[in-house]
Motif scaffolding. Structure first.
Motif, PDB file in Angstrom:
ATOM      1  N   LEU A 117     -11.098  43.012  19.465  1.00 61.77           N
ATOM      2  CA  LEU A 117      -9.801  42.863  18.796  1.00 61.77           C
ATOM      3  C   LEU A 117      -9.961  42.709  17.291  1.00 61.77           C
ATOM      4  O   LEU A 117      -9.185  43.279  16.517  1.00 61.77           O
ATOM      5  CB  LEU A 117      -9.040  41.663  19.374  1.00 61.77           C
ATOM      6  CG  LEU A 117      -8.615  41.779  20.838  1.00 61.77           C
ATOM      7  CD1 LEU A 117      -7.947  40.495  21.296  1.00 61.77           C
ATOM      8  CD2 LEU A 117      -7.709  42.986  21.049  1.00 61.77           C
ATOM      9  N   TRP A 118     -10.945  41.939  16.848  1.00 61.15           N
ATOM     10  CA  TRP A 118     -11.152  41.768  15.413  1.00 61.15           C
ATOM     11  C   TRP A 118     -11.538  43.090  14.755  1.00 61.15           C
ATOM     12  O   TRP A 118     -11.142  43.356  13.636  1.00 61.15           O
ATOM     13  CB  TRP A 118     -12.219  40.708  15.138  1.00 61.15           C
ATOM     14  CG  TRP A 118     -11.810  39.308  15.490  1.00 61.15           C
ATOM     15  CD1 TRP A 118     -10.581  38.731  15.309  1.00 61.15           C
ATOM     16  CD2 TRP A 118     -12.622  38.304  16.081  1.00 61.15           C
ATOM     17  NE1 TRP A 118     -10.592  37.432  15.764  1.00 61.15           N
ATOM     18  CE2 TRP A 118     -11.835  37.141  16.236  1.00 61.15           C
ATOM     19  CE3 TRP A 118     -13.955  38.269  16.506  1.00 61.15           C
ATOM     20  CZ2 TRP A 118     -12.329  35.957  16.778  1.00 61.15           C
ATOM     21  CZ3 TRP A 118     -14.451  37.092  17.060  1.00 61.15           C
ATOM     22  CH2 TRP A 118     -13.638  35.950  17.189  1.00 61.15           C
ATOM     23  N   ARG A 141     -10.819  46.253  16.011  1.00 61.75           N
ATOM     24  CA  ARG A 141      -9.879  47.351  16.218  1.00 61.75           C
ATOM     25  C   ARG A 141      -8.417  46.997  15.977  1.00 61.75           C
ATOM     26  O   ARG A 141      -7.574  47.876  15.962  1.00 61.75           O
ATOM     27  CB  ARG A 141     -10.024  47.870  17.647  1.00 61.75           C
ATOM     28  CG  ARG A 141     -11.438  48.303  17.989  1.00 61.75           C
ATOM     29  CD  ARG A 141     -11.516  49.789  18.239  1.00 61.75           C
ATOM     30  NE  ARG A 141     -12.882  50.259  18.321  1.00 61.75           N
ATOM     31  CZ  ARG A 141     -13.631  50.257  19.412  1.00 61.75           C
ATOM     32  NH1 ARG A 141     -13.136  49.799  20.526  1.00 61.75           N
ATOM     33  NH2 ARG A 141     -14.860  50.732  19.390  1.00 61.75           N
ATOM     34  N   GLY A 142      -8.117  45.711  15.859  1.00 56.47           N
ATOM     35  CA  GLY A 142      -6.716  45.326  15.736  1.00 56.47           C
ATOM     36  C   GLY A 142      -6.046  45.347  17.103  1.00 56.47           C
ATOM     37  O   GLY A 142      -6.707  45.293  18.132  1.00 56.47           O
ATOM     38  N   ALA A 143      -4.727  45.462  17.102  1.00 55.13           N
ATOM     39  CA  ALA A 143      -3.972  45.455  18.361  1.00 55.13           C
ATOM     40  C   ALA A 143      -4.335  46.679  19.200  1.00 55.13           C
ATOM     41  O   ALA A 143      -4.364  47.802  18.694  1.00 55.13           O
ATOM     42  CB  ALA A 143      -2.479  45.429  18.075  1.00 55.13           C
ATOM     43  N   VAL A 190      -5.201  34.800  21.107  1.00 58.82           N
ATOM     44  CA  VAL A 190      -4.640  36.147  21.268  1.00 58.82           C
ATOM     45  C   VAL A 190      -3.151  36.052  21.555  1.00 58.82           C
ATOM     46  O   VAL A 190      -2.641  35.018  21.985  1.00 58.82           O
ATOM     47  CB  VAL A 190      -5.333  36.963  22.396  1.00 58.82           C
ATOM     48  CG1 VAL A 190      -6.798  37.146  22.130  1.00 58.82           C
ATOM     49  CG2 VAL A 190      -5.074  36.377  23.749  1.00 58.82           C
ATOM     50  N   ARG A 223      -0.073  38.638  23.377  1.00 61.10           N
ATOM     51  CA  ARG A 223       0.268  39.869  24.085  1.00 61.10           C
ATOM     52  C   ARG A 223       1.739  40.163  23.863  1.00 61.10           C
ATOM     53  O   ARG A 223       2.562  39.253  23.823  1.00 61.10           O
ATOM     54  CB  ARG A 223      -0.018  39.731  25.586  1.00 61.10           C
ATOM     55  CG  ARG A 223      -1.494  39.699  25.894  1.00 61.10           C
ATOM     56  CD  ARG A 223      -1.770  39.729  27.369  1.00 61.10           C
ATOM     57  NE  ARG A 223      -1.563  38.408  27.964  1.00 61.10           N
ATOM     58  CZ  ARG A 223      -1.809  38.115  29.228  1.00 61.10           C
ATOM     59  NH1 ARG A 223      -2.245  39.041  30.049  1.00 61.10           N
ATOM     60  NH2 ARG A 223      -1.624  36.904  29.693  1.00 61.10           N
ATOM     61  N   ASP A 226       4.136  47.177  24.092  1.00 59.89           N
ATOM     62  CA  ASP A 226       3.820  48.251  23.145  1.00 59.89           C
ATOM     63  C   ASP A 226       5.128  48.939  22.780  1.00 59.89           C
ATOM     64  O   ASP A 226       5.823  49.442  23.655  1.00 59.89           O
ATOM     65  CB  ASP A 226       2.849  49.229  23.819  1.00 59.89           C
ATOM     66  CG  ASP A 226       2.393  50.342  22.895  1.00 59.89           C
ATOM     67  OD1 ASP A 226       3.036  50.586  21.857  1.00 59.89           O
ATOM     68  OD2 ASP A 226       1.373  50.978  23.221  1.00 59.89           O
ATOM     69  N   LEU A 277       0.300  45.398  24.484  1.00 55.72           N
ATOM     70  CA  LEU A 277      -0.625  45.341  23.361  1.00 55.72           C
ATOM     71  C   LEU A 277      -1.191  43.930  23.271  1.00 55.72           C
ATOM     72  O   LEU A 277      -0.476  42.951  23.473  1.00 55.72           O
ATOM     73  CB  LEU A 277       0.078  45.667  22.039  1.00 55.72           C
ATOM     74  CG  LEU A 277       0.426  47.119  21.786  1.00 55.72           C
ATOM     75  CD1 LEU A 277       1.172  47.248  20.448  1.00 55.72           C
ATOM     76  CD2 LEU A 277      -0.818  47.985  21.773  1.00 55.72           C
ATOM     77  N   GLU A 300      -3.489  41.420  20.681  1.00 55.29           N
ATOM     78  CA  GLU A 300      -4.016  41.301  19.319  1.00 55.29           C
ATOM     79  C   GLU A 300      -4.530  39.890  19.074  1.00 55.29           C
ATOM     80  O   GLU A 300      -4.090  38.931  19.699  1.00 55.29           O
ATOM     81  CB  GLU A 300      -2.950  41.662  18.290  1.00 55.29           C
ATOM     82  CG  GLU A 300      -1.725  40.786  18.336  1.00 55.29           C
ATOM     83  CD  GLU A 300      -0.586  41.301  17.456  1.00 55.29           C
ATOM     84  OE1 GLU A 300      -0.827  42.149  16.584  1.00 55.29           O
ATOM     85  OE2 GLU A 300       0.547  40.840  17.665  1.00 55.29           O
ATOM     86  N   THR A 306      -4.820  36.550  16.960  1.00 51.78           N
ATOM     87  CA  THR A 306      -3.869  35.824  16.123  1.00 51.78           C
ATOM     88  C   THR A 306      -4.534  35.410  14.817  1.00 51.78           C
ATOM     89  O   THR A 306      -5.760  35.431  14.690  1.00 51.78           O
ATOM     90  CB  THR A 306      -3.375  34.551  16.843  1.00 51.78           C
ATOM     91  OG1 THR A 306      -4.498  33.691  17.048  1.00 51.78           O
ATOM     92  CG2 THR A 306      -2.702  34.878  18.160  1.00 51.78           C
TER      93      THR A 306
END
Length: 168
Positions: A61-62, A64-66, A96, A98, A101, A109, A111, A113
């Motif tokens: 996640l860090w 690639r992002g969401a 995180v 959710r 999308d 999605l 991501e 936080t």
């Protein structure tokens, strides 16, 4: 009641070379090292209140992002229920979030936080410490050679695996 005499099967096994030496010393060594590395990683991660595997999810996640939850499942090569449980725990700790999308309301999605920034630093430090512990006694050239050789081994294994997971 035992007679004190070995059966033919016991004789065959007792007099044989150790299984690792006989059929796969490298595979046996890789298995042992992987198990020990996972144990050491688990110990390092407990210090930052994570379970093994959660750091890989967070790293994804860090980096690639969401992303869609289905991408996490594929990238981590884990059972969907395992990823769901990991996300529930990380959501409860505020690391995180959710959400649906916007491009496909059926998809979720995931991501990291803003609150996970401190965790990012702790994971980086834990992995750095694990790296030094793992490679203690190897000089820079040996470390580079080990990385090169492991990449070749990984490539070989991926060639044999139709669904080789993405690198996290």
């Amino acid at each position: 009641m035992t007679t004190g005499r070995a059966t033919p099967a016991e004789d065959a096994c007792t007099n044989a070379l150790p299984m690792a030496a006989l059929s796969g010393p490298v595979s046996h060594a890789v298995s042992r090292v992987a198990r020990l590395h996972r144990t050491a990683a688990g110990k390092a991660l407990r210090a930052v209140d994570l379970y093994p595997g959660q750091e890989l999810l967070m790293m994804h996640l860090w980096d690639r992002g969401a992303v869609r939850q289905t991408e996490l499942i594929r990238a981590l090569d884990l059972d969907p229920s395992t990823v769901t449980k990991m996300l529930q725990r990380l959501e409860q700790t505020g690391h995180v979030r959710r959400r649906p999308d916007p491009a496909d309301r059926r998809a979720v999605l995931v991501e990291a936080t803003d609150e996970s920034c401190a965790l990012h630093t702790a994971v980086r430090d834990a992995w750095g410490s694990l790296e030094e512990h793992t490679l203690a006694g190897l000089d820079p050239a040996e470390r580079a050679e080990l990385v090169r050789l492991l990449a070749k081994v990984e490539e070989n294994l991926c060639r044999e695996t139709a669904d080789c997971p993405d690198r996290c």
